[in-house]
Enzyme design. Structure first.
Site, PDB file in Angstrom:
ATOM      1  N   HIS A  68      41.888  36.019  32.789  1.00  0.00           N
ATOM      2  CA  HIS A  68      41.552  37.101  31.847  1.00  0.00           C
ATOM      3  C   HIS A  68      42.510  37.210  30.675  1.00  0.00           C
ATOM      4  CE1 HIS A  68      39.099  39.099  35.326  1.00  0.00           C
ATOM      5  NE2 HIS A  68      38.448  38.116  34.735  1.00  0.00           N
TER       6      HIS A  68
ATOM      7  N   THR B 196      42.842  42.064  45.077  1.00  0.00           N
ATOM      8  CA  THR B 196      41.733  42.227  44.127  1.00  0.00           C
ATOM      9  C   THR B 196      40.584  42.949  44.810  1.00  0.00           C
ATOM     10  OG1 THR B 196      40.097  41.128  42.717  1.00  0.00           O
ATOM     11  CG2 THR B 196      40.887  39.853  44.596  1.00  0.00           C
ATOM     12  N   SER B 197      39.903  43.817  44.019  1.00  0.00           N
ATOM     13  CA  SER B 197      38.743  44.525  44.573  1.00  0.00           C
ATOM     14  C   SER B 197      37.555  43.573  44.706  1.00  0.00           C
ATOM     15  CB  SER B 197      38.373  45.715  43.681  1.00  0.00           C
ATOM     16  OG  SER B 197      38.149  45.260  42.360  1.00  0.00           O
TER      17      SER B 197
ATOM     18  N   CYS C 186      43.881  35.685  16.493  1.00  0.00           N
ATOM     19  CA  CYS C 186      43.255  35.999  15.212  1.00  0.00           C
ATOM     20  C   CYS C 186      41.795  35.560  15.293  1.00  0.00           C
ATOM     21  CB  CYS C 186      43.982  35.258  14.086  1.00  0.00           C
ATOM     22  SG  CYS C 186      43.135  35.447  12.504  1.00  0.00           S
TER      23      CYS C 186
ATOM     24  N   ASN D 197      45.276  38.707  36.480  1.00  0.00           N
ATOM     25  CA  ASN D 197      46.208  39.618  35.813  1.00  0.00           C
ATOM     26  C   ASN D 197      46.633  39.087  34.450  1.00  0.00           C
ATOM     27  OD1 ASN D 197      45.956  40.967  38.168  1.00  0.00           O
ATOM     28  ND2 ASN D 197      47.965  40.422  38.983  1.00  0.00           N
ATOM     29  N   VAL D 198      46.914  40.030  33.569  1.00  0.00           N
ATOM     30  CA  VAL D 198      47.316  39.668  32.205  1.00  0.00           C
ATOM     31  C   VAL D 198      48.793  40.031  31.973  1.00  0.00           C
ATOM     32  CG1 VAL D 198      44.958  39.985  31.321  1.00  0.00           C
ATOM     33  CG2 VAL D 198      46.548  41.909  31.228  1.00  0.00           C
TER      34      VAL D 198
HETATM   35  C1  BJW Z   1      46.709  46.028  46.708  1.00  0.00           C
HETATM   36  C2  BJW Z   1      47.915  46.709  46.617  1.00  0.00           C
HETATM   37  C3  BJW Z   1      49.072  46.057  47.121  1.00  0.00           C
HETATM   38  C4  BJW Z   1      46.382  47.944  45.753  1.00  0.00           C
HETATM   39  N1  BJW Z   1      48.963  44.837  47.648  1.00  0.00           N
HETATM   40  N2  BJW Z   1      46.629  44.833  47.237  1.00  0.00           N
HETATM   41  C5  BJW Z   1      27.481  39.431  38.016  1.00  0.00           C
HETATM   42  C6  BJW Z   1      27.087  40.600  38.623  1.00  0.00           C
HETATM   43  C7  BJW Z   1      27.385  41.830  38.031  1.00  0.00           C
HETATM   44  C8  BJW Z   1      28.076  41.910  36.827  1.00  0.00           C
HETATM   45  C9  BJW Z   1      28.466  40.746  36.233  1.00  0.00           C
HETATM   46  C10 BJW Z   1      28.168  39.530  36.823  1.00  0.00           C
HETATM   47  N3  BJW Z   1      28.679  38.572  36.037  1.00  0.00           N
HETATM   48  C11 BJW Z   1      29.304  39.139  34.980  1.00  0.00           C
HETATM   49  C12 BJW Z   1      29.173  40.477  35.065  1.00  0.00           C
HETATM   50  C13 BJW Z   1      29.723  41.465  34.097  1.00  0.00           C
HETATM   51  C14 BJW Z   1      31.206  41.719  34.283  1.00  0.00           C
HETATM   52  C15 BJW Z   1      31.456  42.203  35.715  1.00  0.00           C
HETATM   53  O1  BJW Z   1      31.827  41.465  36.598  1.00  0.00           O
HETATM   54  N4  BJW Z   1      31.281  43.490  35.934  1.00  0.00           N
HETATM   55  C16 BJW Z   1      31.522  44.064  37.257  1.00  0.00           C
HETATM   56  C17 BJW Z   1      32.485  45.249  37.113  1.00  0.00           C
HETATM   57  C18 BJW Z   1      30.232  44.417  37.885  1.00  0.00           C
HETATM   58  N5  BJW Z   1      31.973  40.517  33.998  1.00  0.00           N
HETATM   59  C19 BJW Z   1      32.298  40.180  32.746  1.00  0.00           C
HETATM   60  O2  BJW Z   1      31.919  40.850  31.794  1.00  0.00           O
HETATM   61  C20 BJW Z   1      33.095  38.915  32.540  1.00  0.00           C
HETATM   62  N6  BJW Z   1      32.460  38.120  31.559  1.00  0.00           N
HETATM   63  C21 BJW Z   1      31.334  37.465  31.798  1.00  0.00           C
HETATM   64  O3  BJW Z   1      30.832  37.398  32.885  1.00  0.00           O
HETATM   65  O4  BJW Z   1      30.817  36.871  30.691  1.00  0.00           O
HETATM   66  C22 BJW Z   1      29.559  36.230  30.779  1.00  0.00           C
HETATM   67  C23 BJW Z   1      29.333  35.510  29.482  1.00  0.00           C
HETATM   68  C24 BJW Z   1      29.009  34.170  29.512  1.00  0.00           C
HETATM   69  C25 BJW Z   1      28.808  33.482  28.292  1.00  0.00           C
HETATM   70  C26 BJW Z   1      28.929  34.166  27.087  1.00  0.00           C
HETATM   71  C27 BJW Z   1      29.267  35.500  27.077  1.00  0.00           C
HETATM   72  C28 BJW Z   1      29.462  36.181  28.284  1.00  0.00           C
HETATM   73  C29 BJW Z   1      34.477  39.244  31.973  1.00  0.00           C
HETATM   74  C30 BJW Z   1      35.289  40.047  32.910  1.00  0.00           C
HETATM   75  C31 BJW Z   1      36.587  40.443  32.223  1.00  0.00           C
HETATM   76  C32 BJW Z   1      37.319  41.456  33.070  1.00  0.00           C
HETATM   77  N7  BJW Z   1      38.349  42.030  32.320  1.00  0.00           N
HETATM   78  C33 BJW Z   1      39.157  43.081  32.915  1.00  0.00           C
HETATM   79  C34 BJW Z   1      39.756  44.001  31.842  1.00  0.00           C
HETATM   80  C35 BJW Z   1      40.714  43.354  30.950  1.00  0.00           C
HETATM   81  C36 BJW Z   1      41.386  44.461  30.238  1.00  0.00           C
HETATM   82  C37 BJW Z   1      42.864  44.362  30.385  1.00  0.00           C
HETATM   83  O5  BJW Z   1      43.439  44.026  31.430  1.00  0.00           O
HETATM   84  O6  BJW Z   1      43.443  44.691  29.427  1.00  0.00           O
HETATM   85  O7  BJW Z   1      40.126  42.476  33.761  1.00  0.00           O
HETATM   86  S1  BJW Z   1      38.294  44.202  33.982  1.00  0.00           S
HETATM   87  C38 BJW Z   1      39.638  44.449  35.072  1.00  0.00           C
HETATM   88  O8  BJW Z   1      39.107  44.101  36.357  1.00  0.00           O
HETATM   89  C39 BJW Z   1      40.709  43.412  34.692  1.00  0.00           C
HETATM   90  C40 BJW Z   1      40.967  42.765  36.036  1.00  0.00           C
HETATM   91  O9  BJW Z   1      41.493  41.466  35.887  1.00  0.00           O
HETATM   92  C41 BJW Z   1      39.631  42.820  36.718  1.00  0.00           C
HETATM   93  C42 BJW Z   1      39.682  42.712  38.219  1.00  0.00           C
HETATM   94  O10 BJW Z   1      40.324  43.801  38.767  1.00  0.00           O
HETATM   95  P1  BJW Z   1      41.267  43.604  40.023  1.00  0.00           P
HETATM   96  O11 BJW Z   1      42.388  42.725  39.675  1.00  0.00           O
HETATM   97  O12 BJW Z   1      40.458  43.236  41.189  1.00  0.00           O
HETATM   98  O13 BJW Z   1      41.906  45.080  40.165  1.00  0.00           O
HETATM   99  P2  BJW Z   1      41.266  46.379  40.874  1.00  0.00           P
HETATM  100  O14 BJW Z   1      41.987  47.542  40.343  1.00  0.00           O
HETATM  101  O15 BJW Z   1      39.801  46.385  40.812  1.00  0.00           O
HETATM  102  O16 BJW Z   1      41.641  46.181  42.427  1.00  0.00           O
HETATM  103  C43 BJW Z   1      42.957  46.229  42.893  1.00  0.00           C
HETATM  104  C44 BJW Z   1      42.962  45.869  44.360  1.00  0.00           C
HETATM  105  O17 BJW Z   1      44.308  45.796  44.796  1.00  0.00           O
HETATM  106  C45 BJW Z   1      42.258  46.896  45.254  1.00  0.00           C
HETATM  107  O18 BJW Z   1      41.375  46.212  46.140  1.00  0.00           O
HETATM  108  C46 BJW Z   1      43.404  47.531  46.038  1.00  0.00           C
HETATM  109  O19 BJW Z   1      43.034  47.907  47.354  1.00  0.00           O
HETATM  110  C47 BJW Z   1      44.419  46.422  46.049  1.00  0.00           C
HETATM  111  N8  BJW Z   1      45.839  46.829  46.183  1.00  0.00           N
HETATM  112  N9  BJW Z   1      47.766  47.914  46.048  1.00  0.00           N
HETATM  113  C48 BJW Z   1      47.793  44.251  47.728  1.00  0.00           C
HETATM  114  N10 BJW Z   1      50.351  46.652  47.097  1.00  0.00           N
END
Ligand code: BJW
Length: 245
Positions: A120, A190-191, A128, A103-104
């Site tokens: 993240h 987290t998903s 910058c 989380n951010v």
């Molecule tokens: C509850 C609840 C309650 C509801 N109690 N629970 C390998 C395989 C495939 C793809 C990739 C891979 N490796 C890398 C990738 C690409 C990509 C990726 O993973 N894509 C997938 C979507 C397939 N990854 C990246 O691009 C990463 N970078 C990278 O790998 O770089 C490689 C590299 C190396 C060297 C040089 C250059 C590059 C970076 C990932 C950055 C993710 N950023 C984000 C957006 C930021 C924007 C912002 O916030 O402003 O971060 S994406 C978004 O998803 C955000 C989150 O941190 C992240 C995770 O989401 P999270 O937290 O899991 O939330 P949700 O909504 O998905 O789930 C919520 C959950 O809560 C659900 O399960 C609910 O059921 C539950 N819930 N209420 C408890 N009360």
């Protein structure tokens, strides 16, 4: 049934030497911060490609900053919930405890967690690109969109890891080291689909850790979890906390 699982989770935590927790957007849901995926998630109304990639920022920095300005306004109004507070208590209770968050929103530090590995980035910081300088910025709303670097006058960006960008090597390395070394890893809200964060519980499991998942819904991690607590973080974490006393 849930009572038995809570007791099992508390027993695992009590007998663990090293504990790691990984949180995602779900832990902040009960505070009123939208998650990304799911029925009411941000990615239902906004396209990640338009807002959370370096290409999107290069194309339209104003649009990207307007989205962050809106989210900052929303987050500024909310408070940490019982889930955040419970984890801050664990940091004080367990001597070898590491909290990793995707989380951010800054709600873990606001709840009192002192050492948080923010994978993240932080929505309350700007960077910058020209100078690499990271600055805290808590202006809500931002007086100028897009904001500029006070030193060089160039455009600043949110200090956030977008899709396709590398995580801070020191932060992800520390997160891997803690995960591999942990006896118990608790994965909350987290998903578990965004990498490399999603690989951390797998590394912990390979290292022999007991994996506890807290989430109302199943995830790709659920099958590997040893204890699955189906419920909200703000309800389950305080129950575990009580069972620990
Ligand atoms: C509850 C609840 C309650 C509801 N109690 N629970 C390998 C395989 C495939 C793809 C990739 C891979 N490796 C890398 C990738 C690409 C990509 C990726 O993973 N894509 C997938 C979507 C397939 N990854 C990246 O691009 C990463 N970078 C990278 O790998 O770089 C490689 C590299 C190396 C060297 C040089 C250059 C590059 C970076 C990932 C950055 C993710 N950023 C984000 C957006 C930021 C924007 C912002 O916030 O402003 O971060 S994406 C978004 O998803 C955000 C989150 O941190 C992240 C995770 O989401 P999270 O937290 O899991 O939330 P949700 O909504 O998905 O789930 C919520 C959950 O809560 C659900 O399960 C609910 O059921 C539950 N819930 N209420 C408890 N009360």
């Amino acid at each position: 049934m849930i009572g038995d699982l809570i007791r099992r989770a508390a027993d695992a935590l009590r007998s663990a030497r090293r504990i790691t927790v990984l949180t995602g957007a779900g832990i902040s849901a009960e505070s009123g911060v939208p998650t990304f995926r799911g029925a009411e998630g941000l990615w239902r109304s906004f396209r990640a490609e338009d807002l959370a990639t370096p290409e999107a920022f290069a194309r339209d920095p104003k649009l990207v900053w307007e989205w962050y300005d809106w989210r900052r306004g929303l987050i500024a109004k909310v408070r940490p919930n019982a889930g955040h507070v419970g984890l801050a208590r664990w940091e004080a209770r367990f001597p070898d405890f590491v909290l990793i968050t995707q989380n951010v929103d800054g709600l873990h530090p606001l709840a009192g967690s002192k050492a948080v590995l923010e994978l993240h980035g932080d929505i309350w910081k700007t960077r910058c690109p020209a100078e690499g300088t990271v600055r805290e910025n808590k202006d809500v709303p931002l007086p100028e969109i897009p904001p500029r670097c006070p030193a060089c006058g160039g455009l600043v960006r949110p200090h956030i890891v977008w899709f396709g960008e590398a995580l801070d090597p020191a932060v992800i390395q520390a997160a891997y080291a803690a995960s591999r070394a942990s006896d118990v890893m608790v994965v909350v809200g987290t998903s578990a689909i965004v990498y490399p964060a999603a690989a951390l519980p797998l590394a912990a499991a390979e290292g022999g850790a007991t994996i506890i998942e807290i989430n109302p819904d199943p995830t790709p991690l659920s099958e590997q979890a040893h204890i699955t607590l189906r419920g909200k973080a703000g309800e389950i974490l305080p129950l575990i906390d009580q069972a620990l006393d």
